[in-house]
Design an enzyme around this catalytic site. Structure first.
Site, PDB file in Angstrom:
ATOM      1  N   LYS A  31       0.854  -1.192   0.000  1.00 38.48           N
ATOM      2  CA  LYS A  31       0.000   0.000   0.000  1.00 38.48           C
ATOM      3  C   LYS A  31       0.889   1.240   0.000  1.00 38.48           C
ATOM      4  O   LYS A  31       1.772   1.396   0.848  1.00 38.48           O
ATOM      5  CB  LYS A  31      -0.856  -0.026   1.260  1.00 38.48           C
ATOM      6  CG  LYS A  31      -2.221   0.547   1.120  1.00 38.48           C
ATOM      7  CD  LYS A  31      -2.991   0.236   2.385  1.00 38.48           C
ATOM      8  CE  LYS A  31      -4.327   0.892   2.409  1.00 38.48           C
ATOM      9  NZ  LYS A  31      -4.899   0.827   3.756  1.00 38.48           N
TER      10      LYS A  31
HETATM   11  C1  E4P Z   1      -8.088   2.041   3.521  1.00 40.63           C
HETATM   12  O1  E4P Z   1      -7.470   1.086   3.095  1.00 40.63           O
HETATM   13  C2  E4P Z   1      -7.877   2.655   4.841  1.00 40.63           C
HETATM   14  O2  E4P Z   1      -7.218   1.736   5.665  1.00 40.63           O
HETATM   15  C3  E4P Z   1      -9.147   3.004   5.559  1.00 40.63           C
HETATM   16  O3  E4P Z   1     -10.298   2.633   4.865  1.00 40.63           O
HETATM   17  C4  E4P Z   1      -9.161   4.341   6.183  1.00 40.63           C
HETATM   18  O4  E4P Z   1     -10.372   4.550   6.836  1.00 40.63           O
HETATM   19  P1  E4P Z   1     -10.614   5.715   7.902  1.00 40.63           P
HETATM   20  O5  E4P Z   1     -10.799   6.993   7.177  1.00 40.63           O
HETATM   21  O6  E4P Z   1     -11.850   5.295   8.624  1.00 40.63           O
HETATM   22  O7  E4P Z   1      -9.405   5.742   8.791  1.00 40.63           O
END
Ligand code: E4P
Length: 228
Positions: A88
């Protein structure tokens, strides 16, 4: 639509995997910190997640580097953890360059922190296997996260990016930063390939008051049958 779990919590992953509808896991530094993760246990923890979900389920592990060279080096090490690791990488200039390089090495990348159509188009062209537009964080600043995700799905769908991705696969959109079951409904209607959801949202997705009411009356009526 496929469902990924957005967590680093092994119990949640184990439980969701047992339900039979889990297709992958996404993590990020904040989710790892939330479970009390330690730096020297990070790779081992990602391996535990990969072992729970099995080789068919992609597991996104995030780099914390800020330069392309560091991201690539970090990404290559992460990719060694298991064949189903997806690296990622944040949507920024250094991230695009690192994505291109990792794609050349056959490492799939999930470009995260994506908030606009131009960002998504660049991510796809750089060779991202997955793109994660965030919904909830737009909503947090009183903007329409769902509308932006819809725009991204439509724009990416206009083109064929298979010449840019690892093994010529189609780039997939992961609707991320999901806060409710309704977010999932709306993303499915707009054609998101995947929704990555917190465990709390996954539990709510199963529930419906009419299911509970119907089950209650079936059980009561079955009791009558047994006593007849
Ligand atoms: C995506 O891969 C992220 O880990 C995640 O969805 C972030 O979500 P949040 O805005 O609730 O922290």
């Amino acid at each position: 639509m496929k469902f990924f779990l957005d967590t680093a919590d092994l119990d949640e992953i184990q439980e969701a995997a047992s339900w039979g509808a889990l297709a992958g896991v996404t993590t990020n530094p904040s989710l790892y910190a939330k479970i009390g993760g330690k730096l020297d246990d990070f790779h081992a923890h990602m391996k535990r997640i990969c072992d729970i979900v099995g080789p068919e389920c992609p597991v996104s592990a995030e780099t914390v580097a800020m330069t392309r060279d560091e991201m690539v080096a970090d990404g290559l090490k992460l990719a060694e953890i298991a064949p189903n690791i997806v690296v990622k990488i944040p949507t920024m200039v250094e991230g695009l360059a690192a994505t291109k390089e990792l794609a050349k090495h056959g490492v799939p990348v999930n470009m995260t922190l994506c908030f606009s159509v131009p960002q998504a188009l660049l991510a796809a062209r750089a060779g991202a296997r997955y793109i994660s537009p965030f919904i909830g964080r737009f909503d947090d600043i009183s903007q329409d996260g769902l509308a932006e995700v819809g725009n991204i799905i439509a724009a990416i769908g206009n083109y064929d990016f298979s010449d840019s991705t690892v093994n010529g696969e189609q780039v997939e959109i992961i609707a991320a930063s999901i806060r409710s079951a309704n977010h999932v409904t709306q993303c499915a209607l707009m054609g998101a390939d995947i929704a990555t959801v917190p465990f709390g949202v996954l539990k709510k997705m199963v529930q419906h008051p009419l299911t509970d009411r119907g089950l209650d009356s079936f059980m009561k009526d079955w009791e009558k049958v047994q006593n007849a």
